[in-house]
Scaffold this active site. Sequence first.
Site, mmCIF file in Angstrom:
data_model
loop_
_atom_site.group_PDB
_atom_site.id
_atom_site.type_symbol
_atom_site.label_atom_id
_atom_site.label_comp_id
_atom_site.label_asym_id
_atom_site.label_seq_id
_atom_site.Cartn_x
_atom_site.Cartn_y
_atom_site.Cartn_z
ATOM 1 N N ASP A 362 -47.225 1.056 1.563
ATOM 2 C CA ASP A 362 -49.084 0.567 1.568
ATOM 3 C C ASP A 362 -49.440 -0.225 3.182
ATOM 4 O OD1 ASP A 362 -51.660 -0.435 -0.573
ATOM 5 O OD2 ASP A 362 -51.477 -2.481 1.343
ATOM 6 N N ASN A 370 -61.622 -1.512 7.288
ATOM 7 C CA ASN A 370 -62.794 -0.100 7.174
ATOM 8 C C ASN A 370 -63.763 -1.218 7.685
ATOM 9 O OD1 ASN A 370 -61.507 2.230 6.596
ATOM 10 N ND2 ASN A 370 -61.235 1.144 4.343
ATOM 11 N N ASP A 379 -60.349 6.411 7.434
ATOM 12 C CA ASP A 379 -59.773 8.084 7.576
ATOM 13 C C ASP A 379 -58.702 8.331 8.578
ATOM 14 O OD1 ASP A 379 -61.131 7.668 5.833
ATOM 15 O OD2 ASP A 379 -62.601 9.455 6.391
ATOM 16 N N GLU A 406 -54.991 3.999 0.336
ATOM 17 C CA GLU A 406 -54.124 3.102 1.782
ATOM 18 C C GLU A 406 -52.348 3.549 1.725
ATOM 19 O OE1 GLU A 406 -55.465 -0.302 0.174
ATOM 20 O OE2 GLU A 406 -56.756 1.584 0.026
#
Length: 489
Positions: A362, A370, A379, A406
């Site tokens: 993770d 973000n 991305d 993620e």
Amino acid sequence: MRDYLIVFAVLVLHAVSVRVAPEIGMALSYFFFGAFGVAAAGAALHRGLVSGRRLDPRWLAMALTMVLWLCGVALSARQNYVLDNANPAPGDSMFFYIIYAVPALVTLSSSPVAARKRWAMGIDLVLACMLAALFYARVFALVTMEGAAGRPEAEAIAAMLDIENVFLAVIAIVRLLASERQRDAAFYRAASIFFVTYTLIVGYYNHFVALGDYPDFGSAWDILLDIPFAAWLLAARRGDGQGRVRWRPPVFLVRFVQSGSPVFMALGVLALGLMVMSHHPTLGVAACAAAVLGIGLRSTLTQVSLVEVESRLTARQATLEGLAYRDGLTELANRRALDATLLTEWHRTVERNEPVALLMIDIDFFKQFNDRYGHVEGDECLRRVASALASRVGRGEDFLARYGGEEFALVAPATTLVGAHQLAHALRESVQSMRIPNDGSPYGLVTVSIGVAVGVESPEAGPLSLLQAADTALYRAKASGRNAVASAA
């Protein structure tokens, strides 16, 4: 209704005119024959040019059929008026009355799939030319240019016409019964109506009128020969029959007739080849060989085309399956592929007598990333992390996938807990070494946390248990401060 009334009026006009003026009855009959033939050819040509979005060669072939029949009418008139020949079966006109069937036979025996292939058109053209040569040989084996020498020869020509017309009528009906599209049914319905009507009426006319008590044109019986072309005109003007309820053929029948229809042409060539064998042995043998080779070559090339289509479909299916099992953003395998691989490797642990390891990975503080840099950069971060993880997966049997969001997952077959920990630390260091800035993380960089679980197949545990254990280990790694590796208890 108007079309029916007009056609009926013209038929009545033909009958009345030869009654009122019998001295020119033959000329009147030739006029009406020509008028109906031209109208029939025009109707077929019109349907071929305007039917649907594309040119329909089937209607054009029927137009050519009508034109060849008109040539027979013109040659008959020439025999009567120019050569003053009253013989009922002069060779030139009989030849055209018989060869008129060639274009119709070509289109009735064509296969919808193979018709688009040039090699199929080439084979049909060769067989059509052979058929024309056989008709010529057969006709002039029975009659001369002046006509039949006696009644037996004239009856033989009439019988030949009967066989030909019955053959065409049967093929047209078979194609109609196996038509699954309205457009196909419209054509084969019109062809069936024409050839059935033509077979019955011309058969009666030849045997009981021309070879009976009325050998000359010019009587009221001549209107019989107008009827098949009148029927064709009315059928051709009916359109494609959209919205009408009709019989739905079984799929097997449709495919069987479509696949076997090219045999009709070969059968015609073979039958005529056997008929002319006694008079023209070389031509007969050549015809039989052409029929056998033609259908064999056509079948072989059809199989080749089917294999090519199957290969393309297989490749396309593989591509689609690849898309279905691949994550579009990272180009790694997706969750569906991971589940399938994990299940397979789990069951192989007993066979290998070695455990399988599952690593859950993770990205730390990805939400903050973000929020700080935006989803476009998020991305790009996912793509770079995926690339870094993939670069450290050294064995070909290890399977890396994007688990979702993620998170990533790695299935490592035949791997112990110690080996799994070593691999996990290598993956964590690979991501950290990229030094992707992340101001939302206390480390200032993009890092990952990894949970490790190892297991073997047993009655008490399944792949879901391994997945839950790896997820628990990942939670422990996050709870310990992230940018860490932990294993299940």
